[in-house]
Design an enzyme around this catalytic site. Sequence first.
Site, PDB file in Angstrom:
ATOM      1  N   CYS A   1     -13.238   4.646 -28.661  1.00 35.33           N
ATOM      2  CA  CYS A   1     -14.458   5.319 -28.803  1.00 35.33           C
ATOM      3  C   CYS A   1     -14.880   5.595 -27.318  1.00 35.33           C
ATOM      4  CB  CYS A   1     -15.308   4.736 -29.737  1.00 35.33           C
ATOM      5  SG  CYS A   1     -14.221   4.364 -31.002  1.00 35.33           S
TER       6      CYS A   1
ATOM      7  N   TYR B   1       0.636  -1.040 -12.216  1.00 38.80           N
ATOM      8  CA  TYR B   1      -1.007  -1.028 -12.697  1.00 38.80           C
ATOM      9  C   TYR B   1      -1.182  -0.352 -14.004  1.00 38.80           C
ATOM     10  CZ  TYR B   1      -1.291  -2.347  -7.584  1.00 38.80           C
ATOM     11  OH  TYR B   1      -1.079  -2.874  -6.495  1.00 38.80           O
TER      12      TYR B   1
ATOM     13  N   GLY C   1       0.611  -1.250   0.076  1.00 37.62           N
ATOM     14  CA  GLY C   1      -0.028   0.013   0.040  1.00 37.62           C
ATOM     15  C   GLY C   1       0.730   1.263  -0.127  1.00 37.62           C
TER      16      GLY C   1
ATOM     17  N   PRO D   1       4.381  -5.303  -0.715  1.00 38.28           N
ATOM     18  CA  PRO D   1       4.506  -3.889  -1.384  1.00 38.28           C
ATOM     19  C   PRO D   1       4.425  -4.281  -3.127  1.00 38.28           C
ATOM     20  CG  PRO D   1       6.714  -4.484  -0.905  1.00 38.28           C
ATOM     21  CD  PRO D   1       5.765  -5.452  -0.180  1.00 38.28           C
ATOM     22  N   GLY D   2       3.348  -3.591  -3.741  1.00 38.66           N
ATOM     23  CA  GLY D   2       3.424  -3.503  -5.069  1.00 38.66           C
ATOM     24  C   GLY D   2       3.885  -2.548  -5.865  1.00 38.66           C
ATOM     25  N   ARG D   3       2.950  -1.283  -5.711  1.00 38.58           N
ATOM     26  CA  ARG D   3       3.354  -0.012  -6.539  1.00 38.58           C
ATOM     27  C   ARG D   3       4.621   0.762  -6.039  1.00 38.58           C
ATOM     28  NH1 ARG D   3      -1.112   3.460  -7.564  1.00 38.58           N
ATOM     29  NH2 ARG D   3      -2.240   2.480  -6.112  1.00 38.58           N
TER      30      ARG D   3
HETATM   31  N1  LLP Z   1      -1.707  -7.012  -0.908  1.00 44.31           N
HETATM   32  C1  LLP Z   1      -2.788  -6.944  -1.307  1.00 44.31           C
HETATM   33  C2  LLP Z   1      -3.891  -8.265  -0.608  1.00 44.31           C
HETATM   34  C3  LLP Z   1      -3.661  -6.210  -2.227  1.00 44.31           C
HETATM   35  O1  LLP Z   1      -5.004  -6.314  -2.640  1.00 44.31           O
HETATM   36  C4  LLP Z   1      -2.719  -5.234  -2.807  1.00 44.31           C
HETATM   37  C5  LLP Z   1      -3.179  -4.303  -3.888  1.00 44.31           C
HETATM   38  C6  LLP Z   1      -1.475  -5.154  -2.382  1.00 44.31           C
HETATM   39  C7  LLP Z   1      -0.864  -6.260  -1.530  1.00 44.31           C
HETATM   40  C8  LLP Z   1      -0.266  -4.179  -3.065  1.00 44.31           C
HETATM   41  O2  LLP Z   1      -0.587  -2.725  -2.862  1.00 44.31           O
HETATM   42  P1  LLP Z   1       0.339  -1.691  -3.346  1.00 44.31           P
HETATM   43  O3  LLP Z   1       1.526  -1.862  -2.564  1.00 44.31           O
HETATM   44  O4  LLP Z   1       0.464  -1.847  -4.800  1.00 44.31           O
HETATM   45  O5  LLP Z   1      -0.431  -0.392  -3.134  1.00 44.31           O
HETATM   46  N2  LLP Z   1      -5.232  -0.580  -9.715  1.00 44.31           N
HETATM   47  C9  LLP Z   1      -4.980   0.459  -8.432  1.00 44.31           C
HETATM   48  C10 LLP Z   1      -4.246  -0.122  -7.232  1.00 44.31           C
HETATM   49  C11 LLP Z   1      -5.309  -1.488  -6.704  1.00 44.31           C
HETATM   50  C12 LLP Z   1      -4.262  -2.114  -5.698  1.00 44.31           C
HETATM   51  C13 LLP Z   1      -5.082  -3.365  -5.291  1.00 44.31           C
HETATM   52  N3  LLP Z   1      -4.387  -4.134  -4.165  1.00 44.31           N
HETATM   53  C14 LLP Z   1      -4.178   1.462  -8.976  1.00 44.31           C
HETATM   54  O6  LLP Z   1      -4.099   1.440 -10.325  1.00 44.31           O
HETATM   55  O7  LLP Z   1      -4.100   2.486  -8.231  1.00 44.31           O
END
Ligand code: LLP
Length: 444
Positions: free
Chosen positions: A372, A400, A263, A301-303
């Site tokens: 479109c 994403y 997050g 972490p992802g983003r």
């Molecule tokens: N763990 C779980 C259980 C999650 O659902 C997510 C993201 C993460 C970890 C990773 O979160 P991050 O570190 O990336 O914030 N498509 C949206 C973001 C959706 C996030 C969904 N879950 C965007 O483009 O902002």
Amino acid sequence: MNPPGMATADDTGRDDPPPSVLPGAPFLQRSAAGLTLDGLALDALAREFGTPLYVYSQRAMLAALAAYRQALAGREHLVCYACKANSNLAVLQTFARAGCGFDIVSAGELARVRSAGAAASQIVFSGVGKTAAEMRIALQAGVRCFNVESVGELERLSQVAVALGRTAPVSLRVNPDVDARTHPYISTGLKDNKFGIAHAQALAAYRRAAALPGLRVEGIDCHIGSQITQVEPYLDAIDRLLDLVEAVEAAGVPIHHLDLGGGLGITYRDETPPDAGTLVRRMLARIDARGHGRRPLLLEPGRSLVGNAGVLLTEVQYLKPGADGDAKNFCIVDAAMNDLARPAMYGAWMAIEACVPRAAPAQRWDIVGPVCESGDWIGRDRELALQPGDMLAVLSAGAYGMAMSSNYNSRPRAAEVLIVDGVPRLVRARETVPELFAGETLLP
Ligand code: LLP
């Protein structure tokens, strides 16, 4: 900041590093050749590989991972990259080779991370809707933990595990009901969100988990949202989680690890998220202060690992200046909402820059795609000097972006390039038109 070992792409003869374009994206720089990523000119990459094109820096991804790791040094921990953010095989392989674990949410992601070399023992399986088939596949693979989101899922997982003669390691994803102070679509830890087991029901759910034959309680989990730019929501969530750990253990169910989800936000414009090191240090301080410092810690972490490591490159096709003074000027590019859904889907603001800026007066443009839909826009009201044929870079597109792309309007998906040790590697070929309907059949 000039990254170590990086030649300055500045032809003025000065040693000063060219300025970084965005905080948190040290490998994205401006030089005489225009915008560069990891020292490579983006305009040249767009012309060599075609557009729309995603370009990522492996070095930036590894630097982002290292920031988490350094702050966690000396603790038993596992950083599980949330691969939904960017699931290109070469990106996954980069993290797998670095010893990173993975957070997955489907059997498809499990297959991907395994193909990229991930060890099953480093994979946690999240998600509210795991099917019995997905559970079987993950149990047979031997994943480290299932992050379970409902009592119904506990019951089903136990049945599937018993039928296979296995025991499923579980962690309950608790919804701590804290406000992550982010966009409502990506906030997940409020009681109105579909995610997790309500805090008030979690003790009973742990008792049930401990009583079910096919399960072994391993940990506790939460994920409160995405693009979070403050530390406090995490600390609130930790407090709520540790209250529960104490209650559950007092009821005789031991809990081993803490999984605090992902997050952490990045800078798209003027956001000032804490850096990963600061976030982790403050989390650890809170956990220690509550006397839980010995527990292994998992993060997802992802983003923050990939977002500012990538850009989307797109070519200006047409300029449609407005009819009168206050009408909109449209710049139509060859990337669209199918390539990058975030602006259309969340109203997300992502920086757009000319790869090679023109020395001409800027005008205000809406940057839109060919799809479109009036909602097909990438950026609105951007001050740029543009001509058809110019290459634009959408910044902070490593997370994403490609992962959320689609084939809407029968548009083949973009190609992807990963810069590895200064060399641009094509890690996903541009999709072809025949591939679009290869799985479809005509009626007899
Ligand atoms: N763990 C779980 C259980 C999650 O659902 C997510 C993201 C993460 C970890 C990773 O979160 P991050 O570190 O990336 O914030 N498509 C949206 C973001 C959706 C996030 C969904 N879950 C965007 O483009 O902002």
